[in-house]
Write a protein that holds these residues in place. Structure first.
Motif, PDB file in Angstrom:
ATOM      1  N   ARG A   1     -21.115   7.623  -1.729  1.00 31.71           N
ATOM      2  CA  ARG A   1     -19.369   7.281  -1.750  1.00 31.71           C
ATOM      3  C   ARG A   1     -19.120   7.076  -3.580  1.00 31.71           C
ATOM      4  N   ALA A   2     -19.421   6.146  -3.843  1.00 30.46           N
ATOM      5  CA  ALA A   2     -19.315   5.268  -5.327  1.00 30.46           C
ATOM      6  C   ALA A   2     -19.903   6.631  -6.100  1.00 30.46           C
TER       7      ALA A   2
ATOM      8  N   CYS B   1     -33.130   4.081  -6.526  1.00 28.10           N
ATOM      9  CA  CYS B   1     -33.599   2.267  -7.280  1.00 28.10           C
ATOM     10  C   CYS B   1     -32.342   1.753  -7.032  1.00 28.10           C
ATOM     11  N   ALA B   2     -31.143   2.610  -6.828  1.00 29.29           N
ATOM     12  CA  ALA B   2     -29.753   1.354  -6.875  1.00 29.29           C
ATOM     13  C   ALA B   2     -29.568   0.129  -5.485  1.00 29.29           C
TER      14      ALA B   2
ATOM     15  N   VAL C   1     -31.485  -6.377  -2.726  1.00 30.30           N
ATOM     16  CA  VAL C   1     -32.742  -8.124  -3.190  1.00 30.30           C
ATOM     17  C   VAL C   1     -31.449  -8.328  -3.854  1.00 30.30           C
ATOM     18  N   ASN C   2     -30.446  -7.906  -5.116  1.00 29.42           N
ATOM     19  CA  ASN C   2     -29.555  -8.329  -5.097  1.00 29.42           C
ATOM     20  C   ASN C   2     -27.974  -7.813  -5.590  1.00 29.42           C
ATOM     21  N   PRO C   3     -27.362  -8.141  -4.494  1.00 29.12           N
ATOM     22  CA  PRO C   3     -26.055  -7.429  -4.460  1.00 29.12           C
ATOM     23  C   PRO C   3     -25.135  -7.534  -5.254  1.00 29.12           C
ATOM     24  N   ALA C   4     -25.084  -8.775  -6.318  1.00 27.02           N
ATOM     25  CA  ALA C   4     -24.425  -8.553  -6.892  1.00 27.02           C
ATOM     26  C   ALA C   4     -24.657  -8.505  -8.550  1.00 27.02           C
TER      27      ALA C   4
ATOM     28  N   VAL D   1     -22.770   2.413 -10.228  1.00 26.21           N
ATOM     29  CA  VAL D   1     -23.958   0.783  -9.261  1.00 26.21           C
ATOM     30  C   VAL D   1     -23.058   0.505  -8.599  1.00 26.21           C
ATOM     31  N   ALA D   2     -22.427  -0.307  -9.961  1.00 27.26           N
ATOM     32  CA  ALA D   2     -21.119  -1.665 -10.225  1.00 27.26           C
ATOM     33  C   ALA D   2     -20.624  -1.217  -8.644  1.00 27.26           C
ATOM     34  N   ARG D   3     -19.802  -0.339  -8.850  1.00 27.73           N
ATOM     35  CA  ARG D   3     -18.599  -0.076  -7.853  1.00 27.73           C
ATOM     36  C   ARG D   3     -19.564  -0.495  -6.817  1.00 27.73           C
ATOM     37  N   ALA D   4     -20.166   0.708  -6.077  1.00 30.82           N
ATOM     38  CA  ALA D   4     -21.506   0.145  -4.714  1.00 30.82           C
ATOM     39  C   ALA D   4     -21.361  -1.262  -4.346  1.00 30.82           C
ATOM     40  N   ALA D   5     -21.312  -2.094  -5.712  1.00 30.20           N
ATOM     41  CA  ALA D   5     -22.022  -3.631  -6.079  1.00 30.20           C
ATOM     42  C   ALA D   5     -20.551  -4.062  -5.168  1.00 30.20           C
TER      43      ALA D   5
END
Length: 157
Positions: free
Chosen positions: A90-91, A110-111, A117-120, A147-151
């Motif tokens: 979606r992002a 990869c994202a 392992v790193n949600p933010a 990727v930042a938006r999805a996080a």
């Protein structure tokens, strides 16, 4: 010489008579008709063939099927559907992070491995996670934003 190979892909077990050194990518595309992973370079340099192997992004073009037997394999097809896309998918749409789309499989896989392992992650951490994925169209900044938006979306839920 062919031998029985048993692989767990997207939660389902598949058994086939295969050459043990056959690349996992060929089995996924040719035998299972999973077209998320793409053939790009065949030497783990482009990222188009990425899959999750026990949750870690790995190039399926260089992993022999016999070495993949003891692992859980996930392809892009396991992430979401057109009617119910995964937050990463979606992002990527919302950020218009695709032009030709050839790198998208690798970028999203990869994202996903990173966010597990790193949600933010920081932008630098996102770029490092995407290092193995070549985008020839130049949409790198949009991919990082996606990727930042999805996080952010996943952390808000």
């Amino acid at each position: 010489m062919s031998q029985p190979i048993r692989l767990r892909v997207n939660g389902q077990t598949h058994q086939a008579e295969l050459e043990p050194e056959m690349p996992l990518l060929y089995f996924l595309r040719n035998d299972l008709a999973l077209n998320g992973p793409k053939y790009g370079c065949g030497v783990r340099q482009c990222g188009a063939c990425m899959v999750l192997l026990d949750g870690k992004a790995q190039p399926s073009c260089v992993i022999p099927v016999d070495q993949a037997q003891q692992h859980d394999i996930e392809t892009l097809e396991s992430f979401g559907t057109p009617d119910d896309p995964h937050p990463l998918q979606r992002a990527f749409v919302e950020e218009q992070a695709a032009q030709c789309g050839y790198c998208l499989n690798g970028a999203i896989v990869c994202a996903q491995a990173l966010l597990a392992v790193n949600p933010a992650p920081s932008d630098t951490e996102i770029r490092e996670a995407l290092e193995r994925v070549l985008c020839r169209c130049g949409t790198h900044s949009r991919i990082v934003r996606a990727v930042a938006r999805a996080a952010r979306t996943q952390n808000a839920d």
